[in-house]
Design an enzyme around this catalytic site. Structure first.
Site, PDB file in Angstrom:
ATOM      1  N   ASP A   1     -29.980  28.898  45.256  1.00  0.00           N
ATOM      2  CA  ASP A   1     -30.490  30.223  45.354  1.00  0.00           C
ATOM      3  C   ASP A   1     -31.365  30.455  46.533  1.00  0.00           C
ATOM      4  OD1 ASP A   1     -31.786  32.516  44.081  1.00  0.00           O
ATOM      5  OD2 ASP A   1     -31.204  31.851  42.168  1.00  0.00           O
TER       6      ASP A   1
ATOM      7  N   ASP B   1     -26.675  25.428   2.313  1.00  0.00           N
ATOM      8  CA  ASP B   1     -26.964  24.050   2.885  1.00  0.00           C
ATOM      9  C   ASP B   1     -28.367  23.471   2.475  1.00  0.00           C
ATOM     10  OD1 ASP B   1     -27.414  22.084   5.574  1.00  0.00           O
ATOM     11  OD2 ASP B   1     -25.782  21.826   4.389  1.00  0.00           O
TER      12      ASP B   1
ATOM     13  N   GLY C   1     -30.456  29.365  50.051  1.00  0.00           N
ATOM     14  CA  GLY C   1     -29.468  30.006  50.838  1.00  0.00           C
ATOM     15  C   GLY C   1     -29.066  31.321  50.275  1.00  0.00           C
ATOM     16  N   ASP C   2     -28.429  32.084  50.842  1.00  0.00           N
ATOM     17  CA  ASP C   2     -28.047  33.378  50.441  1.00  0.00           C
ATOM     18  C   ASP C   2     -26.335  33.479  50.299  1.00  0.00           C
ATOM     19  OD1 ASP C   2     -27.278  35.920  50.090  1.00  0.00           O
ATOM     20  OD2 ASP C   2     -28.841  36.936  51.730  1.00  0.00           O
ATOM     21  N   PHE C   3     -26.195  33.723  49.063  1.00  0.00           N
ATOM     22  CA  PHE C   3     -24.794  33.688  48.643  1.00  0.00           C
ATOM     23  C   PHE C   3     -23.959  34.675  49.157  1.00  0.00           C
ATOM     24  CE2 PHE C   3     -26.025  34.780  43.929  1.00  0.00           C
ATOM     25  CZ  PHE C   3     -25.754  35.778  44.129  1.00  0.00           C
TER      26      PHE C   3
ATOM     27  N   ARG D   1     -25.052  36.269  34.998  1.00  0.00           N
ATOM     28  CA  ARG D   1     -26.044  37.453  35.144  1.00  0.00           C
ATOM     29  C   ARG D   1     -26.110  37.792  36.489  1.00  0.00           C
ATOM     30  NH1 ARG D   1     -31.158  37.795  32.723  1.00  0.00           N
ATOM     31  NH2 ARG D   1     -30.757  39.340  31.696  1.00  0.00           N
TER      32      ARG D   1
HETATM   33  C1  LIG Z   1     -32.949  17.458  -2.702  1.00  0.00           C
HETATM   34  C2  LIG Z   1     -31.811  17.733  -3.627  1.00  0.00           C
HETATM   35  C3  LIG Z   1     -30.599  18.088  -3.177  1.00  0.00           C
HETATM   36  N1  LIG Z   1     -29.702  17.997  -4.049  1.00  0.00           N
HETATM   37  C4  LIG Z   1     -28.249  18.243  -3.795  1.00  0.00           C
HETATM   38  O1  LIG Z   1     -27.958  17.986  -2.717  1.00  0.00           O
HETATM   39  C5  LIG Z   1     -26.749  18.425  -1.840  1.00  0.00           C
HETATM   40  C6  LIG Z   1     -27.157  18.872  -0.337  1.00  0.00           C
HETATM   41  O2  LIG Z   1     -25.936  18.833   0.339  1.00  0.00           O
HETATM   42  P1  LIG Z   1     -25.166  19.995   0.837  1.00  0.00           P
HETATM   43  O3  LIG Z   1     -24.551  19.688   2.111  1.00  0.00           O
HETATM   44  O4  LIG Z   1     -26.092  21.243   0.906  1.00  0.00           O
HETATM   45  O5  LIG Z   1     -24.158  20.314  -0.250  1.00  0.00           O
HETATM   46  P2  LIG Z   1     -22.946  19.624  -0.773  1.00  0.00           P
HETATM   47  O6  LIG Z   1     -23.355  18.864  -1.873  1.00  0.00           O
HETATM   48  O7  LIG Z   1     -22.274  18.840   0.425  1.00  0.00           O
HETATM   49  O8  LIG Z   1     -21.920  20.677  -0.844  1.00  0.00           O
HETATM   50  P3  LIG Z   1     -21.143  21.669   0.067  1.00  0.00           P
HETATM   51  O9  LIG Z   1     -21.925  23.133  -0.314  1.00  0.00           O
HETATM   52  O10 LIG Z   1     -19.878  21.835  -0.379  1.00  0.00           O
HETATM   53  O11 LIG Z   1     -21.361  21.235   1.282  1.00  0.00           O
HETATM   54  C7  LIG Z   1     -26.522  19.794  -2.763  1.00  0.00           C
HETATM   55  O12 LIG Z   1     -25.373  19.494  -3.557  1.00  0.00           O
HETATM   56  C8  LIG Z   1     -27.647  19.596  -3.911  1.00  0.00           C
HETATM   57  O13 LIG Z   1     -27.410  20.265  -5.073  1.00  0.00           O
HETATM   58  C9  LIG Z   1     -29.734  17.885  -5.512  1.00  0.00           C
HETATM   59  O14 LIG Z   1     -28.745  17.886  -6.396  1.00  0.00           O
HETATM   60  N2  LIG Z   1     -31.008  17.360  -6.079  1.00  0.00           N
HETATM   61  C10 LIG Z   1     -32.030  17.453  -4.885  1.00  0.00           C
HETATM   62  O15 LIG Z   1     -33.185  17.245  -5.640  1.00  0.00           O
END
Ligand SMILES: Cc1cn([C@@H]2O[C@H](COP(=O)(O)OP(=O)(O)OP(=O)(O)O)[C@@H](O)[C@H]2O)c(=O)[nH]c1=O
Length: 632
Positions: A494, A88, A520-522, A537
């Site tokens: 507590d 991501d 209070g004291d439970f 806990r």
């Molecule tokens: C900054 C930047 C980002 N990206 C693209 O941005 C998406 C990020 O989104 P993600 O949610 O991480 O991924 P996705 O595209 O939704 O795919 P998935 O992994 O299926 O969720 C990815 O695509 C990356 O390449 C570029 O291609 N070039 C750049 O310079």
């Protein structure tokens, strides 16, 4: 394949890329990796504010993307992949996380924020090794992140709109693609370019190298982030053992819960990489000049032998507030830290180096500085500070554990040996000595604050109008409940000595619907009325007679349909996992840790049925049960 020996390890495996991003596919295809693409259906909707740092959000999203695919393939397609890779990419500017723009206006909003400024691009990556045991999917998760800094030129309105109308921004984090037209907007890039494009290939290869060829301990520091092991061919790396032999001793396998979501929020290592694998066997063979006999060393046992030294180094550095000084003034040389803290230079230098070795600090020619995790978790004022609990561990648990042998021989708590007083006297002391009281409350607060979000969201509690957290101490969980369920009235009940000292721990901003604190004291006093009672806990600390009093009282005030939420670490049925709970038992309180079926049985005895469990895999699990309707 000299360039990329580690990828060779994946040749014989069924590898799945859980991503629809054409860029990720291209980056991995370009280096010869063979894989299947199964785009994830995981919606990128995790609550950003619940993460202490943006990279944690990226890592967790990557992990959930990959887990969703692993689970779907296992359950629906009846095909368990060997390895699933999820990623991501996010852009952060002015402490805001930018993902893909939803429309052109959104793209404009993002790009104008980036104009003329430096921003960070983080990609979180999860590598999930899967196996199927008795029809259940077992996963081993390794994750890491990479940060790259990018600076944009000043962008004119005209340029901005022209770029937006090109259509390029729409499927890209931050609304730009550095690899194409977007490259024209960029003044400089510091760090891995491919990380910006969507996949940090270099770090990924290093991570695979660590996984498949963990270096012997003494070379870890050099290899970790500096180089991908260089060998002539990847075949040379074959250790003559089966693939799985690299993973023979690892722990922390995750089982997916019924929703297919990873049940845990991340527990982060103190560096930009984390893994739930531990205790790899050192591969046989003569790599990096290591002798065969050294390679056979039982690394897990050796780590356990050293574990107490590592804990104590963390405790002492925390107690001396070294992480606080380094946060405010770092990087600092050992002599400067010693002067600030009032310690010897040579002792301080050794402790700081130990903290570097443990991944808590970084060392450069300018001196020592905190890792990101040290800033967040180890400084005394960090939002998710564990400082209170660390000091409690040092001052209270450590002396108890040094008497473990006597505790095991005698089967009883060792407070008299550790502190010169019986347990009951000591407990009373907590409320006599202001310092000990604050320390104990800080310890409870740090864990409660860290786990509050997970507990408050473990189940949908929106049906409850009023909640009473029994033994809720500083109200950390109560405040979180109100954040999530704004219509809920929350009371903390507590002891008077506790309630008198809560002010220090209250959040600074005024809550619209404040928490009510009742003293209070439970065990003795009437409990406030509520639809939902919480015992977080509490149960593991008390003997059965006391639990009987407490649960009888709760049962008596609960109307049918009301509920009780118990937060504890739930043991597996064998009662040997998770280790944190099993180790906690060694302090030999009169209470005990329980398995899921034991909690169910206990709660049923007091009229609570329909018991549901949320095993989070983190610091606390959640058990929700409902007061039985009276029989007609
Ligand atoms: C900054 C930047 C980002 N990206 C693209 O941005 C998406 C990020 O989104 P993600 O949610 O991480 O991924 P996705 O595209 O939704 O795919 P998935 O992994 O299926 O969720 C990815 O695509 C990356 O390449 C570029 O291609 N070039 C750049 O310079």
């Amino acid at each position: 394949m000299a360039l990329n020996p580690v990828l060779g390890k994946l040749v014989s495996k069924r590898v799945v890329l859980a991503s629809a991003s054409p860029r990720r596919q291209e980056i991995l295809t370009n280096v010869g990796l063979r894989f299947e693409v199964v785009p994830s259906w995981f919606k990128e909707t995790l609550e950003k504010s619940s993460f202490a740092a943006p990279y944690e959000y990226a890592i967790e999203t990557a992990k959930q993307k990959a887990l969703e695919v692993a689970n779907r393939m296992h359950v629906k397609h009846l095909r368990t992949p060997d390895v699933v890779i999820g990623a991501d990419t996010i852009v952060t500017v002015d402490e805001q996380i930018l993902e893909k723009p939803v429309d052109k206006q959104d793209a404009y909003r993002m790009l104008s924020r980036l104009s003329g400024k430096e921003h960070s691009v983080f990609t979180g990556v999860a590598i999930i090794h899967c196996s199927s045991k008795g029809n259940q999917l077992e996963t081993e998760i390794t994750d890491f992140y990479e940060e790259t800094k990018v600076k944009f030129s000043d962008l004119s309105e005209e340029l901005l709109w022209e770029y937006i109308h090109s259509g390029e921004p729409m499927d890209k984090a931050g609304g730009y693609g550095i690899q194409a037209l977007g490259g024209m907007l960029v003044e400089y890039v510091h760090g891995d370019f491919l990380n910006v494009v969507g996949f940090p290939l270099n770090h990924f290869c290093k991570k695979l190298a660590e996984l498949y060829y963990p270096p012997p301990k003494h070379t870890v520091q050099h290899i970790k982030h500096d180089s991908i092991p260089s060998v002539d061919t990847f075949e040379n790396l074959s250790d003559g053992e089966s693939e799985s032999s690299n993973f023979t001793e690892h722990k922390g396998a995750n089982k997916l819960d019924s929703s297919g979501m990873c049940p845990s929020r991340p527990v982060y290592n103190c560096e930009n990489t984390s893994s739930v694998r531990t205790g790899f066997t050192v591969p046989l063979g003569n790599q990096n000049g290591v002798s065969e006999s050294a390679a056979k060393l039982p690394s897990k046992i050796l780590d356990l032998m050293d574990g107490f030294k590592a804990s104590k180094a963390l405790f002492v550095a925390s107690k001396l507030k070294m992480f606080d000084y380094l946060k405010n003034k770092g990087p600092l040389k050992a002599v400067d830290v010693a002067n600030e803290v009032g310690t010897s230079v040579c002792g301080t230098e050794r402790l700081l180096d130990a903290c570097v070795a443990l991944g808590l600090l970084e060392k450069t020619s300018q001196g020592y500085s905190n890792t990101d995790s040290a800033n967040i978790y180890l400084t005394s004022d960090g939002e998710y500070s564990l400082h209170g609990y660390i000091i409690h561990s040092n001052d209270h648990l450590w002396p108890l554990f040094t008497n473990l042998e006597s505790a095991v021989r005698e089967g009883s708590r060792q407070n008299h040996r550790a502190f010169g007083r019986k347990a009951e006297d000591l407990f009373k002391d907590y409320y006599h000595s202001q310092e000990v009281k604050q320390r104990f409350m800080a310890a409870m607060h740090s864990i409660a604050h860290l786990t509050a979000r997970d507990l408050a969201t473990a189940f949908d509690l929106s049906q409850f109008k009023s909640t009473c957290d029994l033994g809720g101490c500083t109200g950390a969980l109560a405040h979180e409940l109100i954040q999530i369920y704004p219509n809920m009235k929350v009371t903390v009940f507590d002891l008077p000595e506790v309630i008198a000292n809560i002010s220090y721990f209250q959040p600074s901003e005024q809550c619209a619907a404040p928490v009510t604190f009742v003293s209070g004291d439970f065990f003795k006093d009437n409990l406030p009325e509520a639809d939902l009672y919480i015992l977080s806990r509490v149960l593991h600390d008390w003997p059965d007679e006391k639990i009987h009093i407490l649960l009888s009282k709760i049962s008596a005030v609960c109307k049918p349909g009301s509920a009780l939420l118990v937060a504890e670490i739930v043991l597996d049925e064998q009662k040997t996992h998770p280790p944190r709970a099993v180790l906690q038992s060694l302090s030999m309180t009169e209470g005990k840790q329980r398995s899921g079926s034991e909690y169910k049985q206990l709660l049923e005895k007091y009229g609570f049925t329909n018991t549901q469990f949320k095993i989070t895999g983190t610091l606390l699990d959640a058990v929700l049960c409902f007061k039985k309707n009276l029989s007609p």
